[in-house]
Design an enzyme around this catalytic site. Structure first.
Site, mmCIF file in Angstrom:
data_model
loop_
_atom_site.group_PDB
_atom_site.id
_atom_site.type_symbol
_atom_site.label_atom_id
_atom_site.label_comp_id
_atom_site.label_asym_id
_atom_site.label_seq_id
_atom_site.Cartn_x
_atom_site.Cartn_y
_atom_site.Cartn_z
ATOM 1 N N LYS A 266 42.151 10.898 11.292
ATOM 2 C CA LYS A 266 41.753 10.426 12.618
ATOM 3 C C LYS A 266 42.310 9.009 12.787
ATOM 4 C CE LYS A 266 37.620 10.250 15.534
ATOM 5 N NZ LYS A 266 36.159 10.444 15.560
ATOM 6 N N GLU B 249 35.184 9.430 23.096
ATOM 7 C CA GLU B 249 36.000 10.331 22.263
ATOM 8 C C GLU B 249 35.976 11.746 22.835
ATOM 9 O OE1 GLU B 249 35.911 9.053 17.757
ATOM 10 O OE2 GLU B 249 33.863 9.199 18.555
#
Length: 121
Positions: free
Chosen positions: A100, A23
């Site tokens: 997200k 990420e």
């Protein structure tokens, strides 16, 4: 708290937030919704942008946070975005949602989101 609101919905920025190394390395899209609570009557009476929140400038400031220094949690990101919203002296409270949609979950899902409400102390 006033019932007047200014809402920015679906702001999309790329950031490197998350606890997984991938990420941080690859980044991903975050979607931001903010609702500002303030008295809009002075702006309506004067028709002057200086009497309200300039939402274009606010969007740019929010982008700087999302695209800036990475954090592990979207809760932390939401808190930082709320601080930006409350920096405007006219804003009494701010509701911030951080979505997200590409969260690293190994199952089918529509969204992961954190919503916070912060007000002046």
């Amino acid at each position: 708290m006033t019932a007047d609101r200014i809402t920015l919905k679906g702001l999309r920025f790329r950031g490197r937030h998350g606890v997984l190394p991938a990420e941080r390395e690859l980044g991903q899209e975050f979607v931001i919704d903010v609702t500002l609570f303030l008295d809009t009557r002075p702006a309506a009476d004067s028709d002057e942008v200086t009497k309200t929140v300039h939402y274009g400038e606010l969007a740019l400031d929010l982008a700087k946070v999302v695209e800036g220094e990475p954090v592990n949690l979207i809760e932390t990101l939401a808190e930082r975005l709320a601080e930006v919203c409350l920096a405007g002296e006219l804003v009494q409270a701010a509701e911030v949602t951080v979505h997200k949609p590409a969260a690293p979950i190994p199952l089918a899902f529509d969204d992961v989101a954190v919503t916070i409400l912060r007000s002046r102390s």
